[in-house]
Scaffold this active site. Structure first.
Site, PDB file in Angstrom:
ATOM      1  N   TYR A 170     -64.981  33.695  64.038  1.00  0.00           N
ATOM      2  CA  TYR A 170     -64.881  35.360  64.447  1.00  0.00           C
ATOM      3  C   TYR A 170     -63.758  35.368  65.209  1.00  0.00           C
ATOM      4  CZ  TYR A 170     -66.474  39.750  65.721  1.00  0.00           C
ATOM      5  OH  TYR A 170     -66.540  41.078  65.234  1.00  0.00           O
ATOM      6  N   LYS A 177     -63.864  41.987  70.453  1.00  0.00           N
ATOM      7  CA  LYS A 177     -64.979  43.620  70.648  1.00  0.00           C
ATOM      8  C   LYS A 177     -65.371  42.902  72.291  1.00  0.00           C
ATOM      9  CE  LYS A 177     -65.525  44.441  66.585  1.00  0.00           C
ATOM     10  NZ  LYS A 177     -65.952  46.032  66.566  1.00  0.00           N
TER      11      LYS A 177
END
Length: 287
Positions: A170, A177
């Site tokens: 990720y 995020k």
């Protein structure tokens, strides 16, 4: 022999989740597999009027039929990284409706080399671009929506578990995020006195165009289904239903939250229950 009473004879229709008369903006639909699309569909089916945006002319042919399906009276380009486009959308909302009740923000971006490479090697420019598009766009939306939400409102964004824990591959989007979820809390604090709620949906992995850009996305889906308490991955519709709930009065006292819609993956430790018990396959769903 008694017959089942009609709905109107036994139930209060005011208990239905009804958005009739509400006006909403959905930003981030790329195609019908986008997480934002089922949200738009459920908003419309519940009676809301919608403004729909698309990013660039290449996306228009994919999004236009969807905007038609939900009878969107406002359909405009909106690249949040391009000066003036977001302001033009809110100008059209002001001129057409004069107010706004909710926004679904489903926007995120990272350069391919930063998404596929180590966070350690991420460039300053790439990090700034990811933060601007994925996080600051929500701040800009909040600023533009605030004067239009005269009777309160709901701002909803999309996050992922990588904001809280390290998820292999990720990479740069993890810190991005995390910043998005922190931004949700601060916006909720600042806008709460005006009755504007701000929440995030932390969606489990699902096969979308954005997810296809992640290295190992197929393996991630398989692993998530193995360890999830519900023994399955989510569907995009699960996210749409959660967005509908957050746009409604049923969550009128909920703000600053990150709602996990991930079949329970976030509660599991580094070794899932299924792995401890020797299970290797997702649970088969009943037909």
């Amino acid at each position: 022999m008694s017959t089942k009473p009609r709905f109107e004879d036994c139930c209060d229709p005011r208990e239905l989740l009804d958005l009739t008369g509400r006006r909403g903006l959905v930003i981030g639909i790329a195609n019908e597999r986008s997480l934002a699309w089922p949200g738009a569909l459920h908003f419309r089916q519940s009676g809301a009027d919608l403004a729909i945006t698309f990013v660039g002319e290449r996306a228009r042919p994919h999004v236009a039929p969807l905007a038609d399906r939900v009878d969107a009276p406002i359909f405009l380009p909106c690249d949040v990284g391009r000066a003036g486009e977001l302001e033009a959308v809110f100008g059209a909302i002001r001129d057409t409706w004069g107010r706004l009740d909710f926004v679904l923000h489903a926007v995120g971006k990272a350069r391919a080399e930063d998404l596929r490479g180590r966070l350690t090697d991420c460039s300053a420019g790439g990090f700034a671009e990811a933060m601007t598009v994925s996080v600051h766009s929500l701040i800009a939306i909040a600023r533009l929506a605030e004067p239009l939400m005269t009777h309160g409102g709901s701002l909803i964004t999309l996050s992922y578990l990588g904001a809280e824990k390290v998820v292999e591959h990720y990479n740069v989007m993890g810190p991005v995020k995390a910043a998005l979820e922190s931004t949700v809390r601060y916006l909720a604090h600042e806008l709460g006195p005006k009755g504007i709620r701000v929440n995030a949906i932390s969606a489990g992995p699902v096969a979308t165009r954005a997810a296809s850009g992640l290295v190992g996305s197929t393996e991630l889906l398989a692993a998530s289904a193995r360890i999830a308490p519900l023994r399955r991955n989510i569907e995009t519709d699960d996210v749409g239903l959660a967005a509908l709930l957050l746009a409604s009065d049923y969550t009128a006292a909920i703000t600053g939250e990150t709602l996990h819609v991930d079949a329970g993956v976030h509660i599991e430790g580094p070794v899932g229950r299924g792995q401890m018990q020797g299970e290797t396959k997702p649970r088969e769903q009943e037909k």
